[in-house]
Design a protein around this motif. Structure first.
Motif: not given
Length: 251
Positions: A238-240, A34-35, A22-23, A191-194
């Protein structure tokens, strides 16, 4: 945009083969997260996931300033992933310890009130909007294919002994097929990426109220990660996340 991330090796594995981006405040690359969930013997999974994420960040730092249209944003997503795939593939062919390594990747690039998603593997992207959860990506997994062919049910999918087998990954071939999705964003969308270490244990639909609580984004990501650990934590978790605001969107 506000970003947040949580990553933990879980309760079973010693190494965390997940990697994310993440920035940060001083980051050269903005509007990207990203993940990646690495796979391979020894430490090869760690190497693959980290290599892919770092290669994509490097690619964006050199090329994102050229993006002036949504078509160019799409090309940037797809070309950056192919670039990273080639780097991992070449490394896996030249270093014996890394033979056969690969990684999933789910990437979100925010441009002009839209999110552009690049996706390979069984990590996931979700959209949280109006108190509902939508899964954006399609898993590249054996159980997803069995489900679509009507050979297993959704309930059987969740407990299938081969649920961890993926059908597509970065780094395992010279080129990779990348799924691309584009979503027009609305104010306060999340927005969730995991990685599957979260999605296997936590049903976001059953926890949608968490996203609309008074907690900060950091507290929400931590809460989700802790839920996955409490539910077993058999894998790396992992979750971003990114929360979009029309008022702060910059080109």
């Amino acid at each position: 945009m506000v970003f947040s991330a949580y990553s933990h090796p879980g309760k079973v594995r010693k190494n965390n083969e997940d990697y994310f981006f993440i920035p940060t405040a001083g980051a050269q690359v903005k509007n990207l997260m990203m993940v990646a969930d690495g796979m391979g013997g020894h430490n090869a999974g760690d190497v693959a996931s980290r290599m892919v994420v770092e290669a994509i960040v490097e690619y964006y730092s050199k090329n994102s300033h050229k993006v002036m249209s949504i078509e160019q944003a799409r090309d940037l997503v797809l070309k950056s992933i192919q670039h990273a795939n080639g780097r991992v593939y070449n490394q896996s062919r030249t270093v014996d310890a890394y033979k056969g390594m690969g990684t999933t990747l789910t990437l979100a690039y925010f441009f002009d009130h839209r999110v552009c998603i690049g996706h390979v593997g069984d990590s996931r992207a979700y959209l949280i909007r109006h108190r509902s959860v939508s899964k954006i990506t399609r898993d590249h997994s054996l159980v997803q294919e069995l489900l679509e062919k009507g050979k297993i049910t959704q309930e059987e999918m969740d407990s299938h002994p081969q649920k961890n087998i993926i059908t597509r990954a970065l780094g395992t071939a010279e080129e990779v097929a990348v799924d691309y999705y584009e979503v027009e964003l609305e104010d306060n969308d999340i927005i969730v990426l995991c990685t599957d270490g979260l999605s296997n244990h936590v049903d976001l639909n059953k926890n949608v109220d968490l996203f609309y609580s008074t907690e900060s984004l950091d507290e929400i990501t931590s809460s989700l990660g802790e839920m996955a650990l409490e539910a077993g934590g058999a894998d790396n978790v992992t979750v971003v996340m990114a929360k979009y605001s029309c008022a702060t969107e910059k080109r």
